[in-house]
Enzyme design. Structure first.
Site, PDB file in Angstrom:
ATOM      1  N   ASP A   1      29.202  42.950  31.779  1.00  0.00           N
ATOM      2  CA  ASP A   1      29.485  41.252  32.265  1.00  0.00           C
ATOM      3  C   ASP A   1      30.122  40.916  30.912  1.00  0.00           C
ATOM      4  OD1 ASP A   1      29.311  38.524  32.202  1.00  0.00           O
ATOM      5  OD2 ASP A   1      27.100  38.992  32.579  1.00  0.00           O
TER       6      ASP A   1
ATOM      7  N   ASN B   1      43.308  29.551  33.407  1.00  0.00           N
ATOM      8  CA  ASN B   1      44.419  28.756  34.119  1.00  0.00           C
ATOM      9  C   ASN B   1      45.052  27.972  32.882  1.00  0.00           C
ATOM     10  OD1 ASN B   1      43.397  26.133  34.573  1.00  0.00           O
ATOM     11  ND2 ASN B   1      42.196  27.203  35.902  1.00  0.00           N
TER      12      ASN B   1
ATOM     13  N   GLY C   1      36.629  32.963  38.907  1.00  0.00           N
ATOM     14  CA  GLY C   1      36.791  34.330  38.623  1.00  0.00           C
ATOM     15  C   GLY C   1      36.234  34.303  37.134  1.00  0.00           C
ATOM     16  N   VAL C   2      36.826  34.946  35.959  1.00  0.00           N
ATOM     17  CA  VAL C   2      36.404  34.964  34.760  1.00  0.00           C
ATOM     18  C   VAL C   2      36.297  33.754  33.978  1.00  0.00           C
ATOM     19  CG1 VAL C   2      37.255  35.798  32.365  1.00  0.00           C
ATOM     20  CG2 VAL C   2      37.348  37.451  34.544  1.00  0.00           C
ATOM     21  N   ASP C   3      37.289  32.652  34.191  1.00  0.00           N
ATOM     22  CA  ASP C   3      37.141  31.647  33.608  1.00  0.00           C
ATOM     23  C   ASP C   3      36.043  30.641  34.050  1.00  0.00           C
ATOM     24  OD1 ASP C   3      38.356  29.646  32.276  1.00  0.00           O
ATOM     25  OD2 ASP C   3      39.725  28.861  33.927  1.00  0.00           O
TER      26      ASP C   3
ATOM     27  N   GLY D   1      42.835  39.814  39.035  1.00  0.00           N
ATOM     28  CA  GLY D   1      42.110  39.626  39.803  1.00  0.00           C
ATOM     29  C   GLY D   1      43.014  38.439  40.779  1.00  0.00           C
TER      30      GLY D   1
ATOM     31  N   TYR E   1      45.413  36.656  40.268  1.00  0.00           N
ATOM     32  CA  TYR E   1      46.904  36.547  39.859  1.00  0.00           C
ATOM     33  C   TYR E   1      47.617  37.927  40.511  1.00  0.00           C
ATOM     34  CZ  TYR E   1      46.187  32.388  37.018  1.00  0.00           C
ATOM     35  OH  TYR E   1      46.102  31.137  36.842  1.00  0.00           O
TER      36      TYR E   1
END
Length: 182
Positions: free
Chosen positions: A10, A24, A32-34, A124, A126
């Site tokens: 994680d 972004n 997602g990650v963001d 992901g 993108y």
């Protein structure tokens, strides 16, 4: 000597100096990650990102560039935000993806970070295939570390076995060894 590694874990729990956010261009959170990093860091991260938008990045962050903030409630010191190229929007140049690594590492070095954790930037939402993203990101990290003596550790933190396999294979190829079970 710097170390490159890939783990399934994680990203929000990494005890490193800096984690890289696959952000972004707005820098104001997303999915997602963001989204996971913003949720785990709490409101302090979003406030720092808003400050960047008001001051140094009023138009947002360009694809392939990187900028740092504090980490809010995360167990690291800094978050380095980078914007990967979106293949769904025709951004297919691997140099843009590689730039996410080299710019992020340059920003981390400027902060004094000795350990940095990356997600699979671009792999992901993108649309970059896992194997291609792994090859580009690992090669960029290895080349950058060959030129600079920091950070000491670059860790790719991956959310699935598919991504871990792709990065493990790319790391083995870039080191001139055979991937496990090859």
């Amino acid at each position: 000597m710097s170390r490159l590694e890939a783990v399934r874990d994680d990203l929000t729990a990494q005890r490193v100096d800096a984690v890289v956010n696959a952000a972004n261009s707005t820098l104001l959170g997303g999915g997602g990650v963001d989204g996971a990093l913003h949720a785990a860091a709490g409101p302090a991260l979003l406030e720092e990102c808003r400050r960047l938008r008001r001051t140094t990045h009023p138009q947002g962050l360009a694809v392939g560039d990187a900028v740092a903030t504090g980490a809010g409630g995360l167990p690291c010191r800094w978050v380095v935000h980078t914007v990967g190229p979106n293949r769904h929007r025709g951004q297919t140049d691997p140099a843009l993806l590689a730039s996410c690594v080299t710019r992020s590492l340059a920003v981390a070095r400027g902060l004094g970070a000795r350990s940095v954790a990356f997600p699979a930037v671009g792999a992901g939402a993108y649309g970059w295939p896992a194997d291609e993203a792994a090859e580009v990101l690992v090669a960029a990290a290895r080349a950058d570390l060959a030129e600079h003596d920091a950070p000491d550790l670059v860790r790719f933190v991956l959310v699935s076995d598919r991504l871990l396999d792709a990065f493990t294979a790319a790391l083995a190829r870039s080191a001139g060894t055979s991937p496990p079970d090859a």
